[in-house]
Each structure stands twice: as C-alpha cells, then as structure tokens.
Write a protein that holds these residues in place. Sequence first.
Motif, PDB file in Angstrom:
ATOM      1  N   PRO A   1     -41.040  12.748 -13.066  1.00 40.57           N
ATOM      2  CA  PRO A   1     -39.797  12.129 -12.575  1.00 40.57           C
ATOM      3  C   PRO A   1     -39.141  13.006 -11.506  1.00 40.57           C
ATOM      4  O   PRO A   1     -39.111  14.239 -11.657  1.00 40.57           O
ATOM      5  CB  PRO A   1     -38.923  12.046 -13.824  1.00 40.57           C
ATOM      6  CG  PRO A   1     -39.839  12.174 -14.989  1.00 40.57           C
ATOM      7  CD  PRO A   1     -41.005  12.991 -14.523  1.00 40.57           C
TER       8      PRO A   1
ATOM      9  N   HIS B   1     -39.308  22.918 -21.422  1.00 42.34           N
ATOM     10  CA  HIS B   1     -39.128  21.785 -20.522  1.00 42.34           C
ATOM     11  C   HIS B   1     -38.352  22.290 -19.315  1.00 42.34           C
ATOM     12  O   HIS B   1     -37.205  22.731 -19.457  1.00 42.34           O
ATOM     13  CB  HIS B   1     -38.395  20.649 -21.231  1.00 42.34           C
ATOM     14  CG  HIS B   1     -39.299  19.882 -22.144  1.00 42.34           C
ATOM     15  ND1 HIS B   1     -39.812  20.431 -23.301  1.00 42.34           N
ATOM     16  CD2 HIS B   1     -39.838  18.649 -22.048  1.00 42.34           C
ATOM     17  CE1 HIS B   1     -40.607  19.544 -23.889  1.00 42.34           C
ATOM     18  NE2 HIS B   1     -40.646  18.458 -23.146  1.00 42.34           N
TER      19      HIS B   1
ATOM     20  N   ASN C   1     -28.809  15.917 -16.664  1.00 43.98           N
ATOM     21  CA  ASN C   1     -28.436  15.286 -17.933  1.00 43.98           C
ATOM     22  C   ASN C   1     -29.186  13.985 -18.177  1.00 43.98           C
ATOM     23  O   ASN C   1     -29.445  13.622 -19.318  1.00 43.98           O
ATOM     24  CB  ASN C   1     -26.917  15.048 -17.988  1.00 43.98           C
ATOM     25  CG  ASN C   1     -26.167  16.353 -18.165  1.00 43.98           C
ATOM     26  OD1 ASN C   1     -26.716  17.307 -18.735  1.00 43.98           O
ATOM     27  ND2 ASN C   1     -24.959  16.429 -17.637  1.00 43.98           N
ATOM     28  N   THR C   2     -29.612  13.315 -17.088  1.00 43.77           N
ATOM     29  CA  THR C   2     -30.332  12.048 -17.330  1.00 43.77           C
ATOM     30  C   THR C   2     -31.625  12.331 -18.098  1.00 43.77           C
ATOM     31  O   THR C   2     -32.024  11.589 -18.966  1.00 43.77           O
ATOM     32  CB  THR C   2     -30.725  11.346 -16.004  1.00 43.77           C
ATOM     33  OG1 THR C   2     -31.487  12.270 -15.215  1.00 43.77           O
ATOM     34  CG2 THR C   2     -29.522  10.881 -15.240  1.00 43.77           C
ATOM     35  N   ILE C   3     -32.247  13.458 -17.778  1.00 40.63           N
ATOM     36  CA  ILE C   3     -33.506  13.809 -18.458  1.00 40.63           C
ATOM     37  C   ILE C   3     -33.207  14.510 -19.778  1.00 40.63           C
ATOM     38  O   ILE C   3     -33.910  14.406 -20.759  1.00 40.63           O
ATOM     39  CB  ILE C   3     -34.357  14.721 -17.524  1.00 40.63           C
ATOM     40  CG1 ILE C   3     -34.882  13.906 -16.366  1.00 40.63           C
ATOM     41  CG2 ILE C   3     -35.486  15.406 -18.280  1.00 40.63           C
ATOM     42  CD1 ILE C   3     -35.933  12.872 -16.698  1.00 40.63           C
ATOM     43  N   HIS C   4     -32.061  15.236 -19.791  1.00 35.34           N
ATOM     44  CA  HIS C   4     -31.654  16.015 -20.967  1.00 35.34           C
ATOM     45  C   HIS C   4     -31.684  15.147 -22.229  1.00 35.34           C
ATOM     46  O   HIS C   4     -32.086  15.579 -23.292  1.00 35.34           O
ATOM     47  CB  HIS C   4     -30.228  16.525 -20.743  1.00 35.34           C
ATOM     48  CG  HIS C   4     -29.971  17.895 -21.290  1.00 35.34           C
ATOM     49  ND1 HIS C   4     -30.337  19.045 -20.640  1.00 35.34           N
ATOM     50  CD2 HIS C   4     -29.411  18.287 -22.436  1.00 35.34           C
ATOM     51  CE1 HIS C   4     -29.986  20.101 -21.350  1.00 35.34           C
ATOM     52  NE2 HIS C   4     -29.421  19.675 -22.445  1.00 35.34           N
ATOM     53  N   GLN C   5     -31.281  13.878 -22.050  1.00 33.89           N
ATOM     54  CA  GLN C   5     -31.200  13.021 -23.238  1.00 33.89           C
ATOM     55  C   GLN C   5     -32.593  12.793 -23.821  1.00 33.89           C
ATOM     56  O   GLN C   5     -32.766  12.709 -25.014  1.00 33.89           O
ATOM     57  CB  GLN C   5     -30.543  11.670 -22.881  1.00 33.89           C
ATOM     58  CG  GLN C   5     -29.012  11.780 -22.797  1.00 33.89           C
ATOM     59  CD  GLN C   5     -28.449  11.101 -21.556  1.00 33.89           C
ATOM     60  OE1 GLN C   5     -29.140  10.270 -20.962  1.00 33.89           O
ATOM     61  NE2 GLN C   5     -27.226  11.450 -21.170  1.00 33.89           N
ATOM     62  N   GLN C   6     -33.599  12.727 -22.904  1.00 34.56           N
ATOM     63  CA  GLN C   6     -34.969  12.500 -23.421  1.00 34.56           C
ATOM     64  C   GLN C   6     -35.511  13.785 -24.032  1.00 34.56           C
ATOM     65  O   GLN C   6     -36.040  13.818 -25.123  1.00 34.56           O
ATOM     66  CB  GLN C   6     -35.887  12.031 -22.289  1.00 34.56           C
ATOM     67  CG  GLN C   6     -35.563  10.616 -21.814  1.00 34.56           C
ATOM     68  CD  GLN C   6     -36.071  10.393 -20.406  1.00 34.56           C
ATOM     69  OE1 GLN C   6     -37.097  10.974 -20.046  1.00 34.56           O
ATOM     70  NE2 GLN C   6     -35.365   9.600 -19.633  1.00 34.56           N
ATOM     71  N   HIS C   7     -35.388  14.883 -23.247  1.00 35.03           N
ATOM     72  CA  HIS C   7     -35.787  16.177 -23.806  1.00 35.03           C
ATOM     73  C   HIS C   7     -35.003  17.255 -23.079  1.00 35.03           C
ATOM     74  O   HIS C   7     -35.095  17.342 -21.855  1.00 35.03           O
ATOM     75  CB  HIS C   7     -37.285  16.424 -23.651  1.00 35.03           C
ATOM     76  CG  HIS C   7     -37.744  17.495 -24.612  1.00 35.03           C
ATOM     77  ND1 HIS C   7     -37.338  18.810 -24.475  1.00 35.03           N
ATOM     78  CD2 HIS C   7     -38.496  17.447 -25.730  1.00 35.03           C
ATOM     79  CE1 HIS C   7     -37.849  19.517 -25.472  1.00 35.03           C
ATOM     80  NE2 HIS C   7     -38.569  18.731 -26.237  1.00 35.03           N
TER      81      HIS C   7
ATOM     82  N   GLY D   1     -40.184  18.550 -16.644  1.00 38.52           N
ATOM     83  CA  GLY D   1     -39.517  17.311 -17.047  1.00 38.52           C
ATOM     84  C   GLY D   1     -38.886  16.584 -15.874  1.00 38.52           C
ATOM     85  O   GLY D   1     -38.667  15.385 -15.910  1.00 38.52           O
TER      86      GLY D   1
END
Length: 206
Positions: free
Chosen positions: A60, A10, A84-90, A39
């Motif tokens: 995104p 990702h 980090n906003t995307i990190h939580q999803q993957h 990602g």
Amino acid sequence: MDLAPVKKLHIAVFISGGGSNLQALIDACSDPDFPAQIGLVIANRPDAYGLKRAEKAGIPAIIVDHKAYENREGFETALSNALNTIHQQHPIDLVCLAGFMRILSAEFIEHWAGRIINTHPALLPKFGGPGMYGTYVHEAVLAANERESGASIHYVIPEVDQGPVILQQSVPVLPGDTPETLAERVIAQEHILYPEAIRILAEKLL
Ligand code: GRF
C-alpha cells in the motif's frame, strides 16, 4: 511440526524519489525469515519512482504531497493520518526514512522517538545537517579531500542527522572520483546497511 511464525516489525517507509533504498528493503522483506514487513509506503511527491516499486511489490502506498499543505503542521497531520489508516490493520512499529527529503518537526519526531530511522550518504556526524543531502554531501566530501566516505543508518532526532548511529560503513574516495561515482559507491552500502539496521531494531523492538 508447525514452526511458530516469525515475529515481524511492521514498517512504514517514507520516500521522495527513486526509492532504491525502499527497493533494498522490499528485497530484504521478501525473505520469509526477515523480521520485518513493509505495511505502508508514503511519498511526499506524486512523481516519486519509488511509488512504482511499491505498486510492483503490492505494498500500500499513499501520496502526501507537501505542496498541498499551507504549512509543515498540516503536512505532518496528513502524514500521521496516513500512518493511522494502516495502524488500524496492523500497528506501524518503525518509520524508515529512505531518500525522504523533508525535515520533520521535533513534535513529529518525538512522537516516534526510538522508532524512526534514516539513511544518510556520509560518515555521520561528518557531512550531515541542514543542506547536506544528495549530491551536496558528495561534493563537500570531495572538496574536503577526504580519503573515505560512507553510509550511516541512524536514529532520527530533532537535530538534523545528529541522532545516534546504528550502523555505518566506510568506502574509499578514489582518485578521479566525481560526486556521481562516489554517490554510487556510497549508496551501494546504504542498500546493505538498511536491512541490517532493521534486523537490529527488530531485536530491540519485537
Ligand atoms: C540516498 O543516498 C539517500 O541517503 C539520500 O537520497 C539518496 C537516494 O535515495 N537521502 P533513494 O534511491 O531514493 O532511496
């Protein structure tokens, strides 16, 4: 028989402008067997055309405008928060700088050590370093009467453009070349090398 899904890196792609290298990565990722997917795209300029490329590809994208921050620390905190906003999803496995025009601090780079790469339009370590970006690179190559130039995909370390080269491809400098004609020949190689470099990283990181 259900084949196991292809494991994918990702990646987050940082851009500042046209995003032709981003487009090369978008195109590569459209192959279901390519070992990566994008990602997140982060642009430090609201007018970066690459944002339109991300939107068209349904990726995104977040604008982190460096002008909105008093200093580099504030800007990089915002970059990390966006990641980090995307990190939580993957979790983001790899940061790809692609026509990104900001110099990142040693602290930011070391947090991503071994997982942050960049494309540079010259045969590093030649014609790299502070001030060596965009047309200035090609002007310097022509002024030095070099017979060849090329593209380099390299790991990012705190010393600008001095990280280990992952992939490199030379192109001839032709009689009558201008910075523009040379840039066009070089960037075509970047678009080939960048996806290939991500394949190499996928072998290492997955
Ligand atoms: C590319 O040559 C890249 O190496 C340099 O900026 C140029 C434009 O990149 N940093 P892109 O079209 O925005 O990907």
